[in-house]
Design a protein around this motif. Sequence first.
Motif, mmCIF file in Angstrom:
data_model
loop_
_atom_site.group_PDB
_atom_site.id
_atom_site.type_symbol
_atom_site.label_atom_id
_atom_site.label_comp_id
_atom_site.label_asym_id
_atom_site.label_seq_id
_atom_site.Cartn_x
_atom_site.Cartn_y
_atom_site.Cartn_z
ATOM 1 N N LEU A 275 -19.093 9.523 -48.525
ATOM 2 C CA LEU A 275 -20.463 10.170 -48.014
ATOM 3 C C LEU A 275 -20.351 10.513 -46.508
ATOM 4 C CD1 LEU A 275 -23.337 10.303 -48.493
ATOM 5 C CD2 LEU A 275 -23.496 7.967 -47.414
ATOM 6 N N CYS A 276 -19.927 9.694 -45.623
ATOM 7 C CA CYS A 276 -19.918 10.112 -44.143
ATOM 8 C C CYS A 276 -18.442 9.385 -43.593
ATOM 9 C CB CYS A 276 -21.136 9.745 -43.443
ATOM 10 S SG CYS A 276 -21.906 7.984 -43.715
ATOM 11 N N SER A 277 -18.984 8.328 -43.101
ATOM 12 C CA SER A 277 -17.595 7.808 -42.390
ATOM 13 C C SER A 277 -17.611 6.294 -42.014
ATOM 14 C CB SER A 277 -17.375 8.534 -40.806
ATOM 15 O OG SER A 277 -18.600 8.306 -40.333
ATOM 16 N N CYS A 278 -18.326 5.675 -43.111
ATOM 17 C CA CYS A 278 -18.507 4.143 -42.692
ATOM 18 C C CYS A 278 -17.101 3.359 -42.953
ATOM 19 C CB CYS A 278 -19.180 3.628 -44.194
ATOM 20 S SG CYS A 278 -20.949 4.613 -44.248
ATOM 21 N N ALA B 16 -10.004 10.458 -36.058
ATOM 22 C CA ALA B 16 -10.688 11.780 -36.575
ATOM 23 C C ALA B 16 -10.399 11.957 -37.965
ATOM 24 C CB ALA B 16 -10.198 12.805 -35.826
ATOM 25 N N LYS C 15 -12.385 10.844 -40.546
ATOM 26 C CA LYS C 15 -13.896 11.497 -40.692
ATOM 27 C C LYS C 15 -13.922 12.937 -41.229
ATOM 28 C CE LYS C 15 -14.080 10.668 -36.331
ATOM 29 N NZ LYS C 15 -14.547 10.338 -34.978
ATOM 30 N N SER C 16 -12.535 13.365 -41.374
ATOM 31 C CA SER C 16 -12.166 14.873 -41.883
ATOM 32 C C SER C 16 -12.748 14.972 -43.178
ATOM 33 C CB SER C 16 -10.740 15.134 -41.763
ATOM 34 O OG SER C 16 -10.118 14.637 -42.512
ATOM 35 N N ASP C 17 -13.010 16.391 -43.478
ATOM 36 C CA ASP C 17 -13.378 16.593 -45.057
ATOM 37 C C ASP C 17 -11.956 16.401 -45.847
ATOM 38 O OD1 ASP C 17 -16.040 17.315 -44.887
ATOM 39 O OD2 ASP C 17 -15.348 19.437 -44.505
ATOM 40 N N TYR D 65 -9.438 14.255 -45.500
ATOM 41 C CA TYR D 65 -9.338 12.821 -46.127
ATOM 42 C C TYR D 65 -10.415 12.408 -47.196
ATOM 43 C CZ TYR D 65 -8.186 7.784 -46.184
ATOM 44 O OH TYR D 65 -8.010 6.714 -46.487
ATOM 45 N N ARG D 66 -11.696 12.703 -46.595
ATOM 46 C CA ARG D 66 -12.901 12.193 -47.455
ATOM 47 C C ARG D 66 -12.771 12.641 -49.003
ATOM 48 N NH1 ARG D 66 -16.871 14.393 -44.448
ATOM 49 N NH2 ARG D 66 -18.208 13.926 -45.899
ATOM 50 N N SER D 67 -12.241 13.731 -49.059
ATOM 51 C CA SER D 67 -12.157 14.675 -50.448
ATOM 52 C C SER D 67 -11.074 13.953 -51.170
ATOM 53 C CB SER D 67 -12.498 15.908 -50.478
ATOM 54 O OG SER D 67 -11.529 16.500 -49.631
ATOM 55 N N ALA E 82 -22.843 2.461 -46.406
ATOM 56 C CA ALA E 82 -23.528 1.913 -45.013
ATOM 57 C C ALA E 82 -23.602 0.434 -45.172
ATOM 58 C CB ALA E 82 -24.952 2.259 -45.073
#
Lengths: 131, 212
Positions: free
Chosen positions: B116-119, B130, B133-135, B137-139, B169
Motif C-alpha cells: 500500500l505505502c511503506s508501513c 528508499a 518505498k520504491s514502486d 520493490y512494493r510490486s 498501518a
Amino acid sequence: MTKQLPKDAKFRMMRKGKTGAAAMPLSPKKAFDAPWHAEVFALAVHLNEGGYFDWPEWAGRFGENLAAAKTAKIGVVEGLDGSDDYYEIWLQTLTELMQEKGLVDAKMLASIKAQWREAYLTTPHGKPVHL
Amino acid sequence: MLSFFMPHDHHDEDAHSLLPSEPALRVKALETILVQKGLIDPAAVDAIIDRYEHHIGPQIGAGLIARAWSDPAFKAQLVNNTDGILSDLGFGGRQGEHIVVVENTPDCHNLVVCTLCSCYPWPVLGVPPAWYKSDAYRSRAVREPRQVLAEFGVIIPPEQKIRVWDSTAEIRYLVLPMQPAQSLGLDESELALWVNRNAMIGTGLPQPPAET
C-alpha cells in the motif's frame, strides 16, 4: 541452507527485474536524504501523535496518493524511486489532510511559501533566514 | 564551491542564501502555519527528527534478535508477546501499530513488504530505506519474491518456501532470521553485529560483521 552470491554480485542484478520492472534503488546510509524529508516526516508523526489523524487514515490516503502518482507516471519514468518523489507525495498527503480538516488553507500556504522564497532571495548568504 | 574556482569567479548564489527546493519551501510554509496556529510544537518536531536520525534504527532490532538467539525464554516472549515485551523495553509503537515477529526456519523464509505505502516497524528498525518505498520493490516482492531476493544476493533453495508479509498501518512485521552456525557461542553484543537491517526485512541474511 541458503547460500549467498559473492559480495560483488550483490545488487548487480538490481538494475532490471526479469519482468522489465524498474530496478530497486540502493539504500541510503542516512535515515533521510534531505532535511526537508526529515521535516515533513516528523510533521506527520507529530500531528498524528497530537491526534489530528490516526495512522490508518494517514496510510489509506498516502497509499491512494502513491498509487495515483504511479499511474500518472507510467510511461514517463519507471515508477517512484522512494526518495524525493516519495516525500513529495507524503507532503501532498499531509497538506490535503490538513486542508480537509480546515486547519490550513491553500491561499495562506501559497502566501507563506512566497514569503519564504522572498526571504531566501533577500537574505545575504550565510545569514539566518527569517520571515 | 569547488576548490579550483578562481578567486574572481562569482556565482549568483553567493549573493543571497541558497533557495531551497520547491517542496522544501512548501514544507517550511506548512510548518510555519502549523506553528502559528499552535497546532505543533517546533521543539517536538525537532525531537522526532533527532529520534529517527540518531536513536531509532536497525541496531535496536539487531539487539532484540541477538538476545532471542541467546535466550530461548526471551525468544518465546518476543515471538508470542511481541507488543508486551517491546513496550516493556521502551520500543512500543507510537502510531498504535502492532509488531509481529515472523521466524525464519529451514522450511520457510519470510519477506516483508508494504504494497500500500511503506508501513514498516519503525520502533525497531527506524525509517525504511528508499528501496523499501520504491514502486519496484512494493510490486515485485509479492509477484516474484525469489527473483527479488536473488537480486539482493539471497538465493533461497527451491525446497524452502518464501512467505511474503504485507504490512499495514496496524500490523508491521519483523523477521527473526536463523542464527548462522558460525556465530554459535558468541555473546549477545557480538551476535548483534551479525544482524543487519535487511536480514530483519527478509531481503538479507545475517552476516559476519567484517563482511557487512
